[in-house]
Design a protein around this motif. Structure first.
Motif, short mmCIF file in Angstrom:
data_model
loop_
_atom_site.label_atom_id
_atom_site.label_comp_id
_atom_site.label_asym_id
_atom_site.label_seq_id
_atom_site.Cartn_x
_atom_site.Cartn_y
_atom_site.Cartn_z
N TYR A 42 12.15 -7.24 7.02
CA TYR A 42 11.66 -5.99 6.44
C TYR A 42 12.36 -5.70 5.11
CZ TYR A 42 11.20 -0.92 5.85
OH TYR A 42 11.01 0.34 5.34
N TYR A 43 13.66 -5.98 5.05
CA TYR A 43 14.37 -6.03 3.78
C TYR A 43 15.27 -7.25 3.79
CZ TYR A 43 18.06 -3.51 6.37
OH TYR A 43 19.00 -3.12 7.29
N GLN A 92 11.60 -0.61 14.06
CA GLN A 92 11.00 -0.81 12.74
C GLN A 92 11.07 0.51 12.00
OE1 GLN A 92 9.70 -3.61 10.97
NE2 GLN A 92 10.04 -1.98 9.47
N GLY A 94 10.99 3.06 8.43
CA GLY A 94 10.18 3.26 7.23
C GLY A 94 8.88 4.00 7.49
N TYR A 97 5.96 2.20 5.15
CA TYR A 97 5.63 0.87 5.65
C TYR A 97 4.70 0.94 6.86
CZ TYR A 97 6.63 -4.04 6.99
OH TYR A 97 6.54 -5.37 7.29
N ASP A 100 0.82 0.63 6.20
CA ASP A 100 0.25 -0.69 5.93
C ASP A 100 0.49 -1.71 7.04
OD1 ASP A 100 -0.66 0.14 3.39
OD2 ASP A 100 1.33 -0.23 2.53
N ASN A 101 1.49 -1.47 7.89
CA ASN A 101 1.85 -2.45 8.92
C ASN A 101 2.03 -1.79 10.28
OD1 ASN A 101 2.57 -5.04 7.17
ND2 ASN A 101 3.42 -3.24 6.11
N ASP A 198 15.50 0.07 1.31
CA ASP A 198 14.24 0.78 1.19
C ASP A 198 14.42 2.29 1.05
OD1 ASP A 198 15.13 0.76 3.95
OD2 ASP A 198 13.19 1.61 4.49
#
Length: 328
Positions: A42-43, A92, A94, A97, A100-101, A198
């Protein structure tokens, strides 16, 4: 309340920002820690490697590279380690994010949390502490009062927020059904050295130091309850040491209880870096909230929690770390 001597604590997300600092605090006070992380991309995983290497220097630390959503592996880890307490921070992250995911959140946050719950209830874990988020409160006007744990949490504005609220409800059901104590932690905008790239303060730093403009969303009118990592760790460990009664499930805000406007944060960061940012003003993005503000009275009553690091000091520590990291 420390655990039984020799009984380890499992910390999921141990190569993450909060996870590494929590694991290190536990190790420093003599605990044995089993860290779990899947080092996803993810990063930049190099930052996760750096955190893991710092923990590896402690003789009481062991790392397991695995995905918490792998339910059989998670249960075997809890059984084989003999852990009596679990600090579940893997997720997870964000807000943006998640737009989109979305399926990444289904796996890591929902399936991952269920996997941990099942492992804990089958293997006799005495206390599960897990990460939730201030995002569960939705987009609320700043009315001069902090968000309280008993405020409504029925209007999430992002899938990330919805998964975090779902985890709280799952934990409530498992505490009721199976009796093992659980504590959920609603984090408010954590920042500091070795943080997540992020996050706004980290991304702003990268661009300011490269001489690139920064995009300021919400026309700069947003406010956040920025909370320094050491203060967050104080709260996490304090809650770990104060489990609810058998069958109990409690949720706590962990924040600074001092919301700061986005433009003030940027000005503070500019002073810490010694450079001024070229700012491009943008409208609010989907999933963002206008403000966050933690009422921390419940956590203070339980543990004596009191944030100690203000934003100017915390951002200066971060800026000094960033310089040494980028030039190492």
């Amino acid at each position: 309340m420390l655990g039984v001597k020799g009984e380890p604590v499992i910390v999921t997300g141990a190569a993450g920002f909060v996870g590494m600092h929590v694991a290190e605090r536990l190790l420093q006070r003599g605990e044995t820690v089993v860290g779990v992380d899947d080092f996803n991309a993810y990063y930049d995983p190099a930052l996760k490697d750096l955190r893991a290497a710092r923990l590896a220097a402690y003789p009481g630390f062991r790392l397991e590279r695995m995905d918490v959503s792998d339910a059989p592996a998670m249960r075997e880890l809890v059984r084989g380690s003999g852990a009596g307490r679990v600090v579940h921070l893997a997720a997870q992250a964000g807000v943006r994010y998640s737009i989109d995911n979305p399926h990444a959140y289904e796996k890591s946050n929902l399936a991952g949390h269920l996997s941990v719950l099942e492992a804990c209830r089958h293997e006799g874990v005495k206390h599960l502490v897990y990460a939730s988020s201030s995002s569960v409160y939705g987009d609320r006007p700043m009315d001069g009062k902090g968000f309280r744990e008993d405020d409504p949490t029925v209007t999430p504005v992002s899938l990330y927020a919805a998964t975090k609220r779902a985890c709280e409800l799952m934990s409530q059901s498992y505490a009721t059904l199976y009796g093992f104590p659980q504590s959920g932690l609603r984090f408010f905008t954590v920042y500091g050295p070795m943080g997540r790239p992020d996050m706004a303060y980290f991304g702003f730093t990268e661009k300011i130091m490269r001489g690139e403009p920064i995009e300021v969303y919400g026309e700069g009118r947003m406010a956040r309850d920025f909370t320094y990592i050491d203060d967050i760790v104080d709260g996490v460990v304090g809650v770990l040491d104060h489990p609810p009664a058998t069958g109990g499930h409690e949720v706590y805000n962990i924040g600074d209880s001092n919301p700061v406007g986005l433009m003030e944060m940027i000005s503070t960061l500019e002073r810490a870096l010694g450079r001024e940012a070229d700012k491009i003003m943008r409208p609010m993005q989907p999933g963002d909230v206008t403000s966050t503000y933690a009422d921390i009275s419940k956590l203070h009553t339980l543990t004596g929690y009191r944030p100690r690091v203000d934003l100017a000091e915390g951002l200066q520590i971060f800026a000094d770390w960033w310089r040494s990291w980028r030039h190492s």
